[in-house]
Write a protein that holds these residues in place. Structure first.
Motif, short mmCIF file in Angstrom:
data_model
loop_
_atom_site.label_atom_id
_atom_site.label_comp_id
_atom_site.label_asym_id
_atom_site.label_seq_id
_atom_site.Cartn_x
_atom_site.Cartn_y
_atom_site.Cartn_z
N TRP A 119 0.85 -1.19 0.00
CA TRP A 119 0.00 0.00 0.00
C TRP A 119 0.89 1.24 0.00
O TRP A 119 1.83 1.35 0.80
CB TRP A 119 -0.90 0.02 1.22
CG TRP A 119 -1.99 -1.03 1.17
CD1 TRP A 119 -2.19 -1.96 0.19
CD2 TRP A 119 -3.01 -1.24 2.15
NE1 TRP A 119 -3.29 -2.73 0.49
CE2 TRP A 119 -3.81 -2.32 1.68
CE3 TRP A 119 -3.35 -0.64 3.35
CZ2 TRP A 119 -4.91 -2.79 2.40
CZ3 TRP A 119 -4.44 -1.10 4.07
CH2 TRP A 119 -5.22 -2.17 3.59
N PHE A 120 0.59 2.18 -0.90
CA PHE A 120 1.39 3.39 -1.01
C PHE A 120 0.51 4.52 -1.51
O PHE A 120 -0.65 4.32 -1.87
CB PHE A 120 2.58 3.16 -1.96
CG PHE A 120 2.21 2.83 -3.38
CD1 PHE A 120 2.12 3.83 -4.35
CD2 PHE A 120 1.94 1.52 -3.76
CE1 PHE A 120 1.77 3.52 -5.66
CE2 PHE A 120 1.61 1.20 -5.08
CZ PHE A 120 1.50 2.22 -6.03
N ALA A 121 1.07 5.73 -1.54
CA ALA A 121 0.37 6.89 -2.08
C ALA A 121 0.96 7.23 -3.44
O ALA A 121 2.19 7.33 -3.58
CB ALA A 121 0.50 8.08 -1.14
N ALA A 122 0.12 7.38 -4.44
CA ALA A 122 0.54 7.90 -5.73
C ALA A 122 0.24 9.40 -5.76
O ALA A 122 -0.83 9.83 -5.30
CB ALA A 122 -0.20 7.19 -6.86
N GLN A 123 1.18 10.19 -6.27
CA GLN A 123 1.01 11.64 -6.21
C GLN A 123 1.93 12.32 -7.21
O GLN A 123 2.91 11.71 -7.67
CB GLN A 123 1.32 12.14 -4.80
CG GLN A 123 2.68 11.74 -4.30
CD GLN A 123 2.83 11.93 -2.80
OE1 GLN A 123 1.90 12.33 -2.11
NE2 GLN A 123 4.00 11.64 -2.28
N PRO A 124 1.63 13.56 -7.56
CA PRO A 124 2.53 14.29 -8.46
C PRO A 124 3.94 14.36 -7.89
O PRO A 124 4.13 14.63 -6.70
CB PRO A 124 1.89 15.68 -8.54
CG PRO A 124 0.43 15.45 -8.23
CD PRO A 124 0.43 14.34 -7.22
N GLY A 125 4.92 14.07 -8.72
CA GLY A 125 6.31 14.12 -8.28
C GLY A 125 6.79 12.88 -7.55
O GLY A 125 7.89 12.87 -6.99
N GLY A 126 5.98 11.82 -7.54
CA GLY A 126 6.37 10.59 -6.86
C GLY A 126 7.50 9.88 -7.58
O GLY A 126 7.85 10.18 -8.73
N GLY A 127 8.06 8.87 -6.90
CA GLY A 127 9.21 8.14 -7.44
C GLY A 127 8.83 6.75 -7.94
O GLY A 127 7.72 6.51 -8.41
N ARG A 128 9.78 5.82 -7.78
CA ARG A 128 9.58 4.44 -8.23
C ARG A 128 10.14 3.49 -7.18
O ARG A 128 11.10 3.83 -6.48
CB ARG A 128 10.28 4.17 -9.55
CG ARG A 128 9.80 4.98 -10.75
CD ARG A 128 10.56 4.56 -12.00
NE ARG A 128 12.00 4.69 -11.80
CZ ARG A 128 12.92 3.81 -12.23
NH1 ARG A 128 12.54 2.72 -12.89
NH2 ARG A 128 14.20 4.02 -12.01
N PHE A 129 9.55 2.29 -7.08
CA PHE A 129 10.13 1.27 -6.21
C PHE A 129 10.10 -0.08 -6.92
O PHE A 129 9.30 -0.32 -7.83
CB PHE A 129 9.41 1.19 -4.86
CG PHE A 129 7.97 0.77 -4.90
CD1 PHE A 129 7.61 -0.59 -4.93
CD2 PHE A 129 6.95 1.71 -4.85
CE1 PHE A 129 6.28 -0.98 -4.93
CE2 PHE A 129 5.60 1.33 -4.85
CZ PHE A 129 5.27 -0.02 -4.89
N ALA A 130 11.01 -0.95 -6.48
CA ALA A 130 11.09 -2.32 -7.00
C ALA A 130 10.69 -3.28 -5.90
O ALA A 130 10.82 -2.99 -4.71
CB ALA A 130 12.51 -2.62 -7.49
#
Length: 379
Positions: free
Chosen positions: A148-159
């Motif tokens: 569970w995470f937040a998506a938002q303008p300027g967000g990054g990436r995870f593996a």
């Protein structure tokens, strides 16, 4: 007397939907329009647990998070889920754990290599902002896991890796608009123990936690306990945690809030308004018309608040009595009066249900609460 069915639980076992030994004031038949059946949604979900999950969501403070017990998993929410799975077998299970826990809770099952702890966003008002190279590792038993995470303008990436094997492409958390219900779902996993590692590739990544399942049915627990939080924190921060209800889809919501309000002299009427606001937010975003249980605490001895604790007990009861959002226009809010089942730790803690602070429950106290709640919640 109201024109609805009113329960004042005073302990005892539940039989046929009523508490044995309970005081029951009834001015309408239980099967008549508008009669109170506050746990009906929960009981119906429990009946269907063999084919679909019956979901319990908890919004609470330190007692729900597990402060005071000897290790993670010994707090009343987890013990309650264990009790219910034992009493009502025939299904799988599922749990949620936030990315971080309050200092002092031993054996928190998520280990992080860094990040900024945020106390105002995410389920339970918890999230972790991670930068490139930082990780979160969770070991679990089950057949699937969600991040569970937040998506938002300027967000990054995870593996993501599971059991050391990369799974899927890197997950982007950037979006045109903020989505506080974003999630990544694993493929089906063989039943057993697994380890998931989330690695931030480019920051920021707003990680909330991990939801695991063991099978597609059974009783699931989504614990949103957060030490030190008040009813106002959850009422004012609903835009941060309530969107996650679209994924949670609870059938029962336990509200263990109010003691911290009392301790810092929040007016009882304000707490009551906050509870109603929280309930409205759950109904708006969950889409499940859940049952609610207000956890009524006995008076604790922490601090010297100006207000009579009995006024808070009355306010909790009034929230349940005044609700009209349940089946047939009755109440969908039940009041669980723990004070009717044990002595106040402010007066007598000889049975060691509470720690020396006479505020947080011990392992025994958490188990006592879980046992009493399991009885209260049984059809």
């Amino acid at each position: 007397m109201t024109n609805r069915r009113t329960f004042m639980r005073a302990g005892g076992l539940v039989a046929g939907g009523l508490a044995v030994g309970a005081v029951v004031a009834e001015s309408a038949r239980a099967d008549s329009p508008g009669a109170d059946l506050p746990l009906l949604t929960w009981h119906a979900a429990l009946a269907g647990r063999r084919w679909a999950p019956a979901v319990i969501a908890v919004l609470g403070s330190s007692t729900s998070e597990g402060v005071g017990v000897s290790a993670y998993g010994r707090g009343y929410p987890h013990l309650l889920a264990d009790n219910l799975r034992t009493a009502f077998p025939g299904g799988g299970s599922g749990d949620y754990v936030a990315a971080w826990g309050t200092t002092g809770i031993r054996d928190w099952p998520v280990v992080t290599s860094g990040g900024q702890r945020i106390k105002t966003a995410g389920w339970g008002l918890k999230s972790l902002i991670q930068s490139a190279g930082q990780t979160a590792t969770h070991r679990f038993q089950g057949t699937g896991v969600q991040v569970w995470f937040a998506a938002q303008p300027g967000g990054g990436r995870f593996a993501v890796t599971i059991d050391g094997v990369p799974v899927g492409a890197p997950v982007r958390t950037d979006a045109a608009a903020t989505d506080r219900d974003a999630r990544w779902t694993s493929p089906a996993l063989p039943r057993g123990e697994h380890t998931i590692v989330v690695t931030c590739l480019t920051g920021p990544v707003g990680l909330h936690g991990f939801a695991t399942v063991d099978g597609d049915n059974g009783i699931r627990l989504v614990n949103g306990g957060h030490g030190g939080r008040t009813s106002g924190d959850f009422a004012d921060g609903a835009a941060s945690w309530a969107p996650r209800l679209r994924t949670v889809q609870p059938h029962l919501v336990i509200l263990q809030l109010g003691v911290n309000d009392w301790r810092i002299n929040v007016p009882a009427e304000t707490m009551k308004t906050n509870f109603k606001s929280i309930i409205a937010a759950v109904r708006r975003d969950s889409g499940t018309s859940p049952s609610f249980v207000i956890y009524g605490s006995p008076r604790v001895s922490a601090g010297r608040p100006d207000q009579d604790f009995a006024r808070f007990t009355q306010a909790w009861q009034e929230v349940a009595d005044e609700d009209t959002g349940g089946p047939g226009g009755g109440s969908a809010v039940a009041y669980f009066d723990l004070a009717a089942r044990q002595l106040s730790p402010a007066a007598d803690n000889s049975l060691r249900l509470y720690n020396d602070d006479r505020l947080h429950v011990t392992d025994r106290g958490a188990a006592f609460t879980a046992d009493a709640l399991a009885t209260f919640l049984s059809p």
